[in-house]
Design a protein around this motif. Structure first.
Motif, PDB file in Angstrom:
ATOM      1  N   ASN A 135      -3.760  -3.620   6.709  1.00 52.37           N
ATOM      2  CA  ASN A 135      -4.489  -4.020   5.509  1.00 52.37           C
ATOM      3  C   ASN A 135      -5.873  -4.503   5.906  1.00 52.37           C
TER       4      ASN A 135
ATOM      5  N   TYR B 104       0.809  -1.219   0.000  1.00 55.22           N
ATOM      6  CA  TYR B 104       0.000   0.000   0.000  1.00 55.22           C
ATOM      7  C   TYR B 104       0.842   1.269   0.000  1.00 55.22           C
TER       8      TYR B 104
ATOM      9  N   TRP C 109      -2.286   3.251  10.313  1.00 56.54           N
ATOM     10  CA  TRP C 109      -3.226   3.492   9.227  1.00 56.54           C
ATOM     11  C   TRP C 109      -3.612   2.146   8.620  1.00 56.54           C
TER      12      TRP C 109
ATOM     13  N   PHE D  86       1.552  11.243   3.610  1.00 50.53           N
ATOM     14  CA  PHE D  86       1.775   9.864   4.014  1.00 50.53           C
ATOM     15  C   PHE D  86       3.245   9.462   3.996  1.00 50.53           C
TER      16      PHE D  86
ATOM     17  N   TYR E 105      -7.556   5.127   3.268  1.00 48.40           N
ATOM     18  CA  TYR E 105      -6.556   5.028   4.326  1.00 48.40           C
ATOM     19  C   TYR E 105      -7.199   5.543   5.611  1.00 48.40           C
TER      20      TYR E 105
ATOM     21  N   ARG F 297      -8.323  11.076   1.823  1.00 44.69           N
ATOM     22  CA  ARG F 297      -7.753   9.810   2.302  1.00 44.69           C
ATOM     23  C   ARG F 297      -8.163   8.649   1.399  1.00 44.69           C
TER      24      ARG F 297
ATOM     25  N   PRO G 110      -5.234   0.657   5.311  1.00 45.11           N
ATOM     26  CA  PRO G 110      -5.785   0.788   3.956  1.00 45.11           C
ATOM     27  C   PRO G 110      -6.915  -0.217   3.756  1.00 45.11           C
TER      28      PRO G 110
ATOM     29  N   PHE H 161       1.393   0.903   8.006  1.00 51.32           N
ATOM     30  CA  PHE H 161       0.163   0.581   7.297  1.00 51.32           C
ATOM     31  C   PHE H 161      -0.210  -0.864   7.619  1.00 51.32           C
TER      32      PHE H 161
END
Length: 394
Positions: free
Chosen positions: A120, A92, A162, A108, A178, A216, A164, A118
């Motif tokens: 998922n 991502y 974060w 980001f 995100y 986002r 995604p 990140f």
């Protein structure tokens, strides 16, 4: 949060090797007790390793695919769960590189350089197939969105800053939202009960009217409307993990035979390590791993070459090379982790030793996507020149 900023490929590899050495001694105990590796992931974030693909013009090392694959291979030799957790992270990051606006990339990439992670929220259960994404991203009058859906196998989400989220808008086009880990309506459930990769916390993400600002959201569907390396890079990292699992299993088998195994009485030798039949088998297993490592390097080289000159042809060559690497890596991981017991003998089957974690990790990770379809695409390309399809699993 603050993190070291890695300067180049050489430093990235040195940091990965150092972390692998640090993580290896505790890997068995973490797996046996299902102790989630928060402290280890914090070490990984602080080291700067998770930001190595940030572009140079944003202050990152912008390492190539060969370096990134070797990072994952090194980590997987030590702990397959720790290697698996950041796989989606880098996938991502790649989406952000490809589809992010200048403002999104600036924000980001700064987050990544500061050590943010990140996760998922991609796969769904109970749908027709893996590409049947039913999570919805609904627009609101003010231009923002609302996310609704349930995700499974959400590796990294529990540890992420974060998350995604793969979702479809009303026109059925694929987007990535995100979402910050503390967003209202977002719940991450640690219900992963896989037989292997026990500490990835690859559980469930529930999205109940999660608000998402417009800035986002990225148009992921555009990724697949031209030549792309999204799938090739993601699969390259999976191949690296499998290759690392195989190497880690062989190293542990060799240590066990050298220090704990007895020779078979018919061999006529003083130690198990002198048994010519065991020596033969270790040679065969080493060749299997060396083939996987060679194909992994060649696949990474192809991805780097395609990145430098992206076209339908170079993207196809990269995807086929990665498919070959993934097939061989999966075979090596399962064969070597199983053969560990064959060469080590009865004592190695003791549950207290937890040597079976290598096989459990290999068997679990190699189920990500079927090798038989990769072989199909290789055959079609070689025989008829048919380019592989554009999707994120090849």
């Amino acid at each position: 949060m603050s993190a070291h900023v890695i300067a180049d490929d050489a430093e990235a590899l040195a940091v990965a090797a150092s972390l692998a050495a640090e993580f290896r001694p505790g890997a068995s105990a973490r797996d046996a007790g299902r102790r989630l590796p928060r402290a280890e992931l914090d070490r990984m974030s602080a080291s700067g390793l998770l930001a190595v693909t940030v572009p140079a013009d944003h202050g990152g090392a912008d390492v190539g695919a060969r370096t990134l694959a070797e990072i994952f291979r090194l980590l997987a030799t030590a702990d397959a769960s720790l290697a698996q957790i950041p796989q989606s992270h880098f996938a991502y990051v790649n989406v952000m590189r490809r589809q992010g606006t200048p403002e999104q990339r600036e924000f980001f990439f700064a987050e990544l350089l500061a050590g943010r992670r990140f996760g998922n929220a991609q796969s769904e259960a109970g749908t027709r197939h893996v590409q049947d994404i039913r999570t919805r991203l609904e627009p609101r009058p003010d231009g923002s969105y609302v996310l609704t859906g349930v995700k499974h196998y959400s590796t990294g989400a529990l540890f992420a800053d974060w998350i995604p989220v793969l979702a479809r808008t009303g026109d059925d086009r694929l987007h990535v939202a995100y979402v910050p880990s503390g967003a209202p309506g977002l719940t991450v459930v640690d219900d992963w009960d896989g037989l292997g990769q026990r500490t990835t916390a690859s559980g469930t993400v529930r999205l109940d009217g999660v608000p998402v600002p417009a800035d986002r959201v990225l148009p992921h569907h555009l990724t697949f409307e031209g030549p792309q390396l999204h799938g090739a890079l993601a699969q390259l990292l999976h191949a690296a993990i499998d290759t690392g699992i195989a190497a880690g299993a062989l190293a542990e088998a060799a240590e066990f035979v050298r220090t704990k195994s007895r020779p078979w009485f018919e061999s006529g030798v003083e130690t198990a390590a002198e048994d010519p039949l065991l020596i033969q088998r270790f040679g065969e297993l080493a060749l299997c791993i060396k083939a996987a490592e060679a194909l992994l390097r060649e696949a990474a080289r192809s991805v780097d070459a395609a990145r430098a000159d992206l076209s339908d042809d170079t993207a196809a060559e990269a995807s086929v090379a990665v498919a070959a690497a993934k097939v061989q890596a999966a075979r090596a991981a399962v064969e070597v982790s199983s053969a560990l017991f064959e060469v080590s003998g009865t004592r190695s089957a003791a549950d207290s030793l937890n040597l079976h974690r290598h096989w459990r990790d290999a068997r679990t990770h190699t189920l990500h996507d079927p090798a038989r379809w990769k072989i199909q695409h290789i055959g079609r390309f070689v025989l008829n020149g048919t380019r592989p399809p554009r999707h994120g699993l090849l």
